[in-house]
Design a protein around this motif. Structure first.
Motif, PDB file in Angstrom:
ATOM      1  N   SER A 109       0.846  -1.182   0.000  1.00 37.80           N
ATOM      2  CA  SER A 109       0.000   0.000   0.000  1.00 37.80           C
ATOM      3  C   SER A 109       0.884   1.235   0.000  1.00 37.80           C
ATOM      4  O   SER A 109       1.756   1.382   0.865  1.00 37.80           O
ATOM      5  N   THR A 163      -3.773   0.661  -9.038  1.00 42.84           N
ATOM      6  CA  THR A 163      -4.287  -0.301  -8.055  1.00 42.84           C
ATOM      7  C   THR A 163      -4.759  -1.559  -8.763  1.00 42.84           C
ATOM      8  O   THR A 163      -5.652  -1.511  -9.610  1.00 42.84           O
ATOM      9  N   SER A 166      -2.120  -1.410  -3.672  1.00 40.83           N
ATOM     10  CA  SER A 166      -3.140  -0.374  -3.461  1.00 40.83           C
ATOM     11  C   SER A 166      -2.440   0.975  -3.494  1.00 40.83           C
ATOM     12  O   SER A 166      -1.494   1.198  -2.735  1.00 40.83           O
ATOM     13  N   ILE A 171      -3.031   4.839  -2.850  1.00 39.37           N
ATOM     14  CA  ILE A 171      -3.994   5.707  -2.168  1.00 39.37           C
ATOM     15  C   ILE A 171      -3.895   7.124  -2.719  1.00 39.37           C
ATOM     16  O   ILE A 171      -2.804   7.698  -2.733  1.00 39.37           O
TER      17      ILE A 171
END
Lengths: 115, 113
Positions: free
Chosen positions: A12, A84, A112, A114
């Motif tokens: 992430s 993503t 992922s 963000i």
């Protein structure tokens, strides 16, 4: 049999950062490929690197291959939310049948990004 | 448009009822393959075909059959489906057996109750 193994399993990061995913494999290969999969969809081919190549670029993607360590890395620079997805490495190796080849996939890295 | 077409996209069936998932490619590709994808297990190869009338087992062939009578079609047959065959299935093809990128279909989500 599972040939390639991606690391990490999940990653992430913030938008704009670089993402690095690694793939290790066990036996000699002819080439190694990286694929991307958006949730539940078919895989999309990103890059193919041959066993005699060390590095390959495609847009924001950079793939390296170290056959002495049996490993490859995929670097995505300046990541975007649209990156993503899950990323898989795939290796081809001769199977037990003469003249037979299989392309086997690792379990993937879930990235992922963000916003 | 160059593509691999799988049908159906979703399928719910009962144990023991024979089914076929079709796969067709319009790129004149030599190599075709079936994979199943399960959580935590990644993609596992079921069967592959290097040319017409040439098929070979992948890593998880039990309970499946395939045929390659024509270059463009590679159907996956489940003679007697069981709940452990509930999975997401992908057909893929490539121009050559070695060293060519795979083109994937959009997948078939199969549920066997």
């Amino acid at each position: 049999s599972q040939q390639g193994e991606e690391d990490p399993q999940a990653l992430s990061i913030q938008e704009g950062e670089n993402a690095t995913m690694n793939c290790s494999y066990k036996t000699s290969i002819n080439n190694l490929q990286w694929y991307r999969q958006n949730s539940g969809r078919g895989l999309v081919h990103l890059i193919l690197i041959r066993s005699n190549e060390r590095e390959k670029h495609s847009g924001r993607l950079r793939v390296t291959l170290d056959t002495s360590k049996k490993s490859s890395s995929l670097l995505i620079t300046a990541s975007r939310a649209a990156d993503t997805a899950s990323y898989f490495c795939a290796t081809d190796a001769r199977s037990t049948g003469a003249g037979s080849y299989q392309l086997t996939f690792g379990k993937g890295t879930k990235l992922s990004v963000i916003p | 448009e160059a593509q691999v077409t799988q049908n159906p996209r979703y399928l719910i069936t009962v144990t023991g009822k024979k089914l076929t998932v079709t796969c067709s490619q319009n790129m004149n590709h030599e190599y075709m393959s079936w994979y199943r994808q399960d959580p935590g297990l990644g993609l596992r190869q079921i069967y592959y075909s290097m040319n017409v009338e040439v098929t070979d087992k992948g890593d998880v062939p039990e309970g499946y059959k395939v045929s390659r009578k024509e270059k463009r079609n590679f159907p996956l047959i489940l003679e007697s489906p069981s709940p452990n065959q509930t999975s997401l299935y992908f057909c893929a093809s490539s121009l050559e057996v070695v060293g060519s990128p795979l083109h994937f279909g959009n997948g078939t989500r199969l549920t066997v109750t």
